[in-house]
Design an enzyme around this catalytic site. Structure first.
Site, PDB file in Angstrom:
ATOM      1  N   CYS A 212       0.880  -1.166   0.000  1.00 46.80           N
ATOM      2  CA  CYS A 212       0.000   0.000   0.000  1.00 46.80           C
ATOM      3  C   CYS A 212       0.914   1.212   0.000  1.00 46.80           C
ATOM      4  O   CYS A 212       1.487   1.550   1.032  1.00 46.80           O
ATOM      5  CB  CYS A 212      -0.912   0.012   1.228  1.00 46.80           C
ATOM      6  SG  CYS A 212      -1.890   1.520   1.338  1.00 46.80           S
TER       7      CYS A 212
ATOM      8  N   CYS B  39      -0.732   4.406   2.140  1.00 51.73           N
ATOM      9  CA  CYS B  39      -0.875   4.357   3.606  1.00 51.73           C
ATOM     10  C   CYS B  39      -0.450   2.989   4.096  1.00 51.73           C
ATOM     11  O   CYS B  39       0.750   2.675   4.024  1.00 51.73           O
ATOM     12  CB  CYS B  39      -2.277   4.766   4.064  1.00 51.73           C
ATOM     13  SG  CYS B  39      -3.654   3.896   3.309  1.00 51.73           S
TER      14      CYS B  39
ATOM     15  N   CYS C  69      -2.828  -0.105   3.913  1.00 59.54           N
ATOM     16  CA  CYS C  69      -3.942  -1.046   3.730  1.00 59.54           C
ATOM     17  C   CYS C  69      -3.432  -2.487   3.722  1.00 59.54           C
ATOM     18  O   CYS C  69      -2.435  -2.796   3.067  1.00 59.54           O
ATOM     19  CB  CYS C  69      -4.679  -0.750   2.434  1.00 59.54           C
ATOM     20  SG  CYS C  69      -5.453   0.876   2.443  1.00 59.54           S
TER      21      CYS C  69
END
Lengths: 219, 203
Positions: free
Chosen positions: B112, B115, B117
């Site tokens: 990710c 961020c 995820c």
């Protein structure tokens, strides 16, 4: 926003530091921060996109310096203040201001398992026709919104192929700013690694990203 | 931390930066409890769920089922969310799942970049390296270099497919079933499945 959180393809951020038998939480405060974020999110006053954007708003140098849960803590405090659940004065004093206590129903321990099991689905049943079919060539638009977006910089302007249609999903770019869910088609787009990174990339490799229809033009 | 905590700012652009997180979190929890906004027992329950109940052993069960049951694997690859729910897993941060399968000629890697995820119901909370700037920045541009750093040298000719988790669709990799495990039952196979293999940084 073109923030430091949008890291795909950057160099110079160091070696990957692995830890053998890493615990789920390293300290008690990390665990409490994690739980406070989830418990506070259960009030439904903000959404996951707003929560992510709040962390993106941490100034770049601080974002890179802070640990993961420090960023969660920083984001949580800002959301609590913006949602008027606490005041900045209360954050400084650590005590409820006279007359400001708000009796929201707190999440109870007995509700936790069901809350986690339910989650928050992001698909919507509204009928939105698909502009792109599987196999379509699409170009990620050269967008540079100053707010929240899930279109990574490395993909912008590049051409890929639609490999999956995930149906209609909440649009983070509006949802993060409380401008409504504006549900859109979400596609998986496969980009050849060489298209993104040039001739030095292995010609066999690819990077796929899940991208909303508004991020894409036909190519 | 040597950083000003940001106290005293009250304009909209202010950003709270905790200087001593352990103390700040304790104070924040006390404040929220005093205001009736948080029940400490609920925090304990949330922590307990991810410390003890929700973790990569769940994903390992999904993979082992896929290895031993072709019909299940077909369902898993077609509709991962429902197939994973058959084993009782789903919900928070795994509302929408996608499963990708390694083969002798295809290796999948999940990241990710924006961020952190990660498919919580099947892998639990992500390790620090997954959330770190070095992994997030490099996995898309230099996946083979990243894999080498994890001790995984791919055979020539193997295609690397990187999946950047940019939406609420969380990815799980089904690694190849190890050779010589034909006689093992599902429960024994599950013990062979590692978290790193289900992210794609190991085989």
């Amino acid at each position: 926003m073109n923030g430091v959180h949008d890291m795909g393809g950057m160099d110079g951020l160091g070696a990957i530091a692995r830890e053998e038998n890493e615990p789920v939480f390293h300290t008690r405060w990390e665990a409490r921060t994690f739980a406070l974020v989830l418990a506070s999110g259960a009030w439904g006053l903000w959404n996951i996109d707003a929560s992510r954007h709040q962390r993106e708003l941490i100034p770049g140098p601080d974002y890179l310096r802070m640990s993961y849960y420090e960023k969660w803590l920083a984001g949580l405090v800002e959301l609590l203040v913006k949602s008027k659940l606490v005041t900045r004065a209360e954050i400084v004093s650590d005590r409820p201001e006279r007359g400001t206590a708000i009796a929201r129903p707190a999440l109870l321990a007995g509700q936790v398992a069901a809350l986690l099991d339910r989650g928050t689905p992001f698909t919507r049943t509204v009928e939105v026709p698909a502009r792109f079919a599987l196999g379509s060539r699409v170009r990620a638009r050269n967008l540079h919104p100053t707010g929240h977006t899930r279109l990574p910089r490395y993909a912008r302007g590049h051409t890929g192929v639609v490999t999956a249609d995930h149906g209609v999903h909440v649009f983070p770019d509006s949802n993060a700013h409380f401008l409504g869910e504006q549900p859109q088609r979400l596609y998986c787009v496969r980009f050849a690694a060489a298209e993104l990174w040039g001739d030095s990339a292995d010609p066999r490799d690819s990077v796929s990203a899940d991208l909303w229809e508004g991020y894409l033009d036909g190519a | 931390m040597g950083h000003d905590s940001g106290h005293g700012h009250d304009d909209d652009a202010a950003q709270y930066l905790p200087s001593e997180p352990a103390l700040r979190v304790k104070a924040l929890e006390s404040l929220l409890v005093a205001k009736g906004l948080v029940d400490p027992a609920a925090l304990d329950a949330l922590i307990d769920a991810y410390a003890h109940r929700i973790g990569p052993r769940n994903g390992a069960r999904v993979v082992a089922r896929a290895w031993t049951n072709p019909a299940y694997k077909a369902r898993l690859l077609r509709d991962a969310t429902s197939a994973i729910r058959e084993l009782g897993f789903g919900g928070r941060a795994g509302e929408h799942m996608r499963v990708v399968e390694n083969t002798p000629s295809i290796h999948n890697l999940v990241v990710c970049t924006l961020c952190s995820c990660y498919p919580w119901p099947v892998l639990g909370l992500p390790p620090n390296w997954y959330k770190s700037a070095p992994y997030r920045s490099r996995a898309v541009i230099d996946p083979r270099g990243v894999l080498r750093e994890f001790g995984l040298e791919l055979e020539p000719g193997v295609e690397v497919r990187v999946w950047d988790s940019t939406a609420e669709l969380r990815y799980l990799v089904v690694p190849e079933r190890p050779a010589g495990t034909e006689s093992l039952a599902e429960a024994e196979l599950a013990k062979l499945v590692t978290r790193d293999a289900m992210i794609g940084v190991a085989r």
